[in-house]
Scaffold this motif. Structure first.
Motif, short mmCIF file in Angstrom:
data_model
loop_
_atom_site.label_atom_id
_atom_site.label_comp_id
_atom_site.label_asym_id
_atom_site.label_seq_id
_atom_site.Cartn_x
_atom_site.Cartn_y
_atom_site.Cartn_z
N ASP A 1 0.83 -1.21 0.00
CA ASP A 1 0.00 0.00 0.00
C ASP A 1 0.86 1.26 0.00
O ASP A 1 0.59 2.22 -0.74
N ALA A 2 1.91 1.27 0.84
CA ALA A 2 2.80 2.43 0.90
C ALA A 2 3.56 2.60 -0.40
O ALA A 2 3.79 3.72 -0.87
N PHE A 3 3.97 1.47 -0.97
CA PHE A 3 4.69 1.48 -2.25
C PHE A 3 3.82 2.12 -3.34
O PHE A 3 4.24 3.03 -4.05
N LYS A 4 2.59 1.65 -3.44
CA LYS A 4 1.67 2.16 -4.45
C LYS A 4 1.36 3.65 -4.25
O LYS A 4 1.31 4.42 -5.21
N ALA A 5 1.17 4.04 -3.00
CA ALA A 5 0.88 5.45 -2.71
C ALA A 5 2.04 6.34 -3.13
O ALA A 5 1.84 7.44 -3.67
N ALA A 6 3.27 5.85 -2.90
CA ALA A 6 4.44 6.65 -3.27
C ALA A 6 4.59 6.72 -4.79
O ALA A 6 5.00 7.76 -5.33
N VAL A 7 4.26 5.65 -5.49
CA VAL A 7 4.29 5.69 -6.95
C VAL A 7 3.26 6.69 -7.48
O VAL A 7 3.55 7.45 -8.42
N ASP A 8 2.08 6.72 -6.85
CA ASP A 8 1.07 7.70 -7.25
C ASP A 8 1.58 9.12 -7.05
O ASP A 8 1.28 10.02 -7.85
N GLU A 9 2.32 9.34 -5.96
CA GLU A 9 2.91 10.67 -5.74
C GLU A 9 3.83 11.05 -6.90
O GLU A 9 3.88 12.22 -7.31
N MET A 10 4.56 10.07 -7.41
CA MET A 10 5.51 10.35 -8.50
C MET A 10 4.79 10.72 -9.79
O MET A 10 5.40 11.25 -10.72
N ALA A 11 3.48 10.43 -9.85
CA ALA A 11 2.68 10.79 -11.03
C ALA A 11 2.00 12.14 -10.88
O ALA A 11 1.30 12.60 -11.79
N ASP A 12 2.21 12.77 -9.72
CA ASP A 12 1.59 14.07 -9.43
C ASP A 12 2.68 15.15 -9.51
O ASP A 12 3.69 15.07 -8.81
N ALA A 13 2.45 16.14 -10.35
CA ALA A 13 3.47 17.18 -10.55
C ALA A 13 3.83 17.90 -9.26
O ALA A 13 4.97 18.32 -9.06
N ASP A 14 2.88 18.03 -8.35
CA ASP A 14 3.13 18.74 -7.10
C ASP A 14 3.88 17.88 -6.09
O ASP A 14 4.51 18.41 -5.17
N LEU A 15 3.82 16.57 -6.25
CA LEU A 15 4.44 15.66 -5.28
C LEU A 15 5.66 14.94 -5.85
O LEU A 15 6.39 14.28 -5.10
N PHE A 16 5.86 15.07 -7.14
CA PHE A 16 6.96 14.35 -7.80
C PHE A 16 8.31 14.69 -7.17
O PHE A 16 8.57 15.82 -6.78
N ARG A 17 9.16 13.66 -7.08
CA ARG A 17 10.52 13.85 -6.57
C ARG A 17 11.51 13.34 -7.60
O ARG A 17 11.35 12.25 -8.15
N GLY A 18 12.56 14.11 -7.81
CA GLY A 18 13.65 13.69 -8.69
C GLY A 18 14.74 13.05 -7.86
O GLY A 18 14.50 12.17 -7.04
N TYR A 19 15.96 13.53 -8.06
CA TYR A 19 17.06 13.00 -7.26
C TYR A 19 16.78 13.19 -5.77
O TYR A 19 16.44 14.28 -5.32
N GLY A 20 16.94 12.15 -5.03
CA GLY A 20 16.81 12.26 -3.58
C GLY A 20 18.18 12.31 -2.94
O GLY A 20 19.21 12.23 -3.62
N PRO A 21 18.25 12.46 -1.63
CA PRO A 21 19.54 12.47 -0.94
C PRO A 21 20.22 11.11 -1.07
O PRO A 21 19.58 10.07 -0.86
N GLU A 22 21.51 11.12 -1.43
CA GLU A 22 22.23 9.86 -1.60
C GLU A 22 22.26 9.04 -0.31
O GLU A 22 22.31 7.81 -0.34
N GLN A 23 22.20 9.72 0.82
CA GLN A 23 22.25 9.04 2.12
C GLN A 23 20.91 8.45 2.53
O GLN A 23 20.84 7.67 3.48
N GLY A 24 19.85 8.82 1.84
CA GLY A 24 18.52 8.34 2.18
C GLY A 24 17.65 9.46 2.71
O GLY A 24 18.14 10.50 3.18
N TYR A 25 16.33 9.26 2.64
CA TYR A 25 15.39 10.24 3.16
C TYR A 25 15.34 10.15 4.69
O TYR A 25 15.39 9.07 5.27
N GLU A 26 15.20 11.31 5.31
CA GLU A 26 15.22 11.36 6.76
C GLU A 26 14.06 10.59 7.38
O GLU A 26 14.20 10.04 8.48
#
Length: 410
Positions: A54-79
């Motif tokens: 469920d969390a995986f799918k929700a995050a993929v949906d965010e990537m399809a939303d221009a306002d929530l989309f994320r490009g490069y993230g922190p190499e160390q990982g998200y806080e």
């Protein structure tokens, strides 16, 4: 003229699990009517838990939303994932870290292989024997091993035998070493160290200015009280140890890929001029140069592992595998074989009958019972005469495999 890195020529011809797969595939091709049960490579069989999906799918949906989309993230990982790890994997054992001491990656295999890059090429390494091949192979590639002798040991590597005779508890190095690889619960033997036994290694490292590389990928399978869940439960370990963890076996991420490495800020070693150098910023520099980070959806999925529902669901899977391990352990014992592990680990370490060689026992199980294991000899000289079986299978396959073995004569 381009030249190869000739250290690669010192490696065995093929990686252990590649050879296991090759032989199993060849047998299946030649015997298409046989139902082969694979208990060799430690790949999980249960799907991702619903809370994780469920969390995986929700995050993929965010990537399809221009306002929530994320490009490069922190190499160390998200806080958000770093904080969840610290709270759930360490705080409950009385251990705390800053978020910049936790580095999210795409696999413990990658990290345990890459970590050697931040140490000098003349570092003397010690490994338990038998051993997960990646620890040795990556140091061979880096030029630290020297030649392999007729005894199957590389001349510049210190081997710490783990055998029946010492109850699979390695002795402290008898010579000066700089880096010690430890994996507990152990792959491949499935055995563990008590707190007192692990504390001796921490004390050795502190007294000898050594670093412990501690692979705790199978921590979630621990069932006994006196087995530490993290090396940092041992006083002083933050000054001498790096710990590796993985979501692969914990939460079924073998194909999803997510893990992490903890490099405490207290961990300081000397450079060639005797100056103190902290390893945390060096690993950070390595990661930011050579790694672009784990994808956002995968990290959100990993975060869901720590949710109330996520914990409940993954522990149901862990208990399922531990039940398989119990069945294997008890069935093989009833068949007259000596077996170890399978209590705090998904791995069962089987002594071959009648002093049979590891690969001969592998062939016997494959041809007579249509079961694939992993020959102990592939994990090092002290693994000869053993075979590893994994509990990562269905309950039905596990019971069927044990029924087949019970019919064999040893």
């Amino acid at each position: 003229m381009a030249k190869i890195n000739e250290n690669y020529l010192l490696l065995e011809n093929s990686y252990l699990f590649v050879e296991v797969n090759r032989r199993a595939a060849k047998y299946s091709e030649e015997n298409p009517d046989k139902d082969v049960i694979k208990m060799g490579i430690g790949d999980v069989t249960k799907p991702l838990a619903p809370a994780i999906v469920d969390a995986f799918k929700a995050a993929v949906d965010e990537m399809a939303d221009a306002d929530l989309f994320r490009g490069y993230g922190p190499e160390q990982g998200y806080e958000f994932l770093q904080q969840a790890i610290i709270k759930n994997d360490f705080n409950k054992w009385g251990v705390d870290f800053d978020v910049d001491e936790v580095f999210i990656s795409d696999g413990a295999k990658c990290d345990t292989g890459n970590i050697q890059e931040i140490f000098s090429q003349d570092s003397k390494i010690a490994v338990t024997d038998p051993v997960y091949p990646v620890y040795i192979d990556t140091n061979v590639m880096a030029g630290r091993s020297g030649l392999m002798g007729e005894d199957g040991m590389y001349e510049n590597i210190t081997y710490l035998p783990c055998t029946e005779e010492n109850n699979f508890v390695p002795e402290l190095p008898q010579e000066d070493v700089d880096i010690i690889y430890l994996c507990f619960p152990n792959n491949p033997t499935g055995t563990t160290l008590t707190r007192d036994e692990l504390a001796k290694f921490v004390e050795y490292a502190r007294e000898n200015d050594a670093v412990i590389l501690y692979d705790a990928a199978y921590e979630v399978f621990i069932t006994e009280d006196d087995v530490p869940h993290t090396i940092y439960e041992i006083e002083g370990a933050k000054e001498v140890a790096i710990e590796f963890r993985s979501f692969s076996k914990t939460a079924g991420f073998t194909g999803t890929r997510c893990a992490y490495t903890v490099v405490p800020k207290e961990l300081v070693i000397k450079d060639s001029e005797g100056n103190d150098q902290a390893l945390n910023p060096l690993w950070n520099r390595r990661q930011t140069t050579k790694f672009n980070g784990v994808s956002y959806p995968v990290q959100r999925a990993a975060e869901a592992v720590y949710s109330e529902e996520g914990q409940k669901q993954i522990m149901e899977n862990i208990e399922y595998y531990l039940e398989n391990a119990r069945i294997i352990r008890e069935s093989l014992s009833e068949a007259g074989l000596n077996v170890y592990g399978g209590v705090n680990s998904p791995y069962i370490w089987v002594k071959t009958p009648n002093d049979m060689k590891s690969w001969d026992f592998f062939d016997l199980l494959l041809e007579e019972a249509n079961i694939v294991g992993t020959p102990g000899a592939g994990f090092g000289p002290s693994g000869e005469g053993y075979l590893r079986l994994t509990a990562f299978n269905t309950l039905e396959n596990t019971k069927e495999a044990m029924a087949r073995i019970s019919k064999l004569s040893f």
